[in-house]
Design an enzyme around this catalytic site. Sequence first.
Site, short mmCIF file in Angstrom:
data_model
loop_
_atom_site.label_atom_id
_atom_site.label_comp_id
_atom_site.label_asym_id
_atom_site.label_seq_id
_atom_site.Cartn_x
_atom_site.Cartn_y
_atom_site.Cartn_z
NE ARG A 97 -29.10 4.35 96.61
CZ ARG A 97 -29.87 4.69 96.02
NH1 ARG A 97 -30.45 4.24 95.28
NH2 ARG A 97 -30.82 5.61 96.35
CE LYS B 73 -36.05 2.55 89.72
NZ LYS B 73 -36.03 2.48 91.19
N1 URA Z 1 -37.22 4.82 95.11
C1 URA Z 1 -35.90 4.56 94.55
O1 URA Z 1 -36.30 4.25 93.05
N2 URA Z 1 -34.82 4.38 94.93
C2 URA Z 1 -33.99 5.54 95.22
O2 URA Z 1 -32.98 5.66 95.60
C3 URA Z 1 -34.81 5.07 96.15
C4 URA Z 1 -36.05 5.37 96.09
#
Ligand code: URA
Length: 432
Positions: free
Chosen positions: A173, A192
């Site tokens: 991304r 996460k």
């Molecule tokens: N932090 C993340 O862990 N993922 C994202 O997509 C944006 C910020």
Amino acid sequence: MITEPFDAVDVIRTKRDRLELSAGQIDWVIDAYTRGVVAEEQMSALAMAIFLNGMHRSEIQRWTQAMIQSGERLDYTSLGIPTADKHSTGGVGDKITLPLAPLVAAFGVAVPQLSGRGLGHTGGTLDKMEAIPGWRAALSNEEVRAQLASVGAVVCAAGPGLAPADKKLYALRDVTSTVDCIPLIASSIMSKKIAEGTGALVLDVKVGSGAFMKKLDQARELARTMVDLGTDAGVTTVALVTDMATPLGLTAGNGLEVRESVEVLAGGGPADVVDLTVALATEMLAAAGRPAGADDVRAALADGRAMDKWRAMISAQGGDPDAPLPVARATEQILAPADGVLGRLDAYGVGVAAWRLGAGRARKEDPVQLAAGIELHAKPGDPVTAGQPLMTLHTDTPERFPRAYEALDGAWELAAPGTVVTRGPVVIDRII
Ligand code: URA
């Protein structure tokens, strides 16, 4: 030979044509991408289709679950103590994790704070902590568990086993202009945080020039999406939407922010940092089922209970809490050109300047300068006199000063003496 149940081209076409992805399609595409069966260019096309056409709540939820299932899911329930974590969507001068984790631990709630590094103009907690001589970011799952039991707070790097699909997708991304998309940000962060095994989670969703979300309605939507994902996964989740139009506190840069955090832990520090730390700690304790009043929480900063936990937390990870912090080789100051009132100080400009001085990195593998950054001597609304320093710029590489000055050009404004500058509250909204 494995026969694949879906075809990446069909999955991309579904989203391209604004149709809903099925649970089976989502589970497969995340798993097959992690296995390398779905190619990077196919995932790029799918991420762009999601960016353009969005996802429904049920799709975001399934996407998040599939990313969690791409790796391990930690579980601390056997420790027999409540756990709570905080995640910030990132801002300038956001050092709150440093005083917050030991503060919450001082109330008997364990904090498994798996953190990241900075990218671009926003700082990362691990880069800040590494300014402490000897401190070690990489811990095994067993070390995290042991430290949670003994000290009650851990700040460390997320291991490679946690949501590996997100690691791969986030890197993709980053280079395909598909980062700033609410379904993808929410699922990335929450996969996460849920996999990390916390029982309660408080989200600090930043809004303003220094944040991902520049507008309040976007920040509220991101907060709502993440709170729903956490709640659906059985994690008690609350979000505060907080101001990031101006930097938090008086420092931006790794070692400088550690110094300010220690001031907060010693009962001092800037009011906005203290207020936000107390607000987030109060939310974490309530979400973990150990409610405490804000005054009690504030007292634990003033009376040394949080500092004791900080020192134990640093020592447990090989750090020396008494060691001097790194000092930059060169400093320069910006002085007030006249008497007046600091009218505006833009978080984005300060963040970019700190980054250009060496506090941040442009690519993941770049090193950071631990002593680089910006120290602010005034915040919006403060009266200043001609010749008074407004900021001090710190770097080990003075050739960086000109580019930092460019970033600060137009980032601050001096108003006429006596001008009243209204500053809104740090906490703008609460979403449950
Ligand atoms: N932090 C993340 O862990 N993922 C994202 O997509 C944006 C910020």
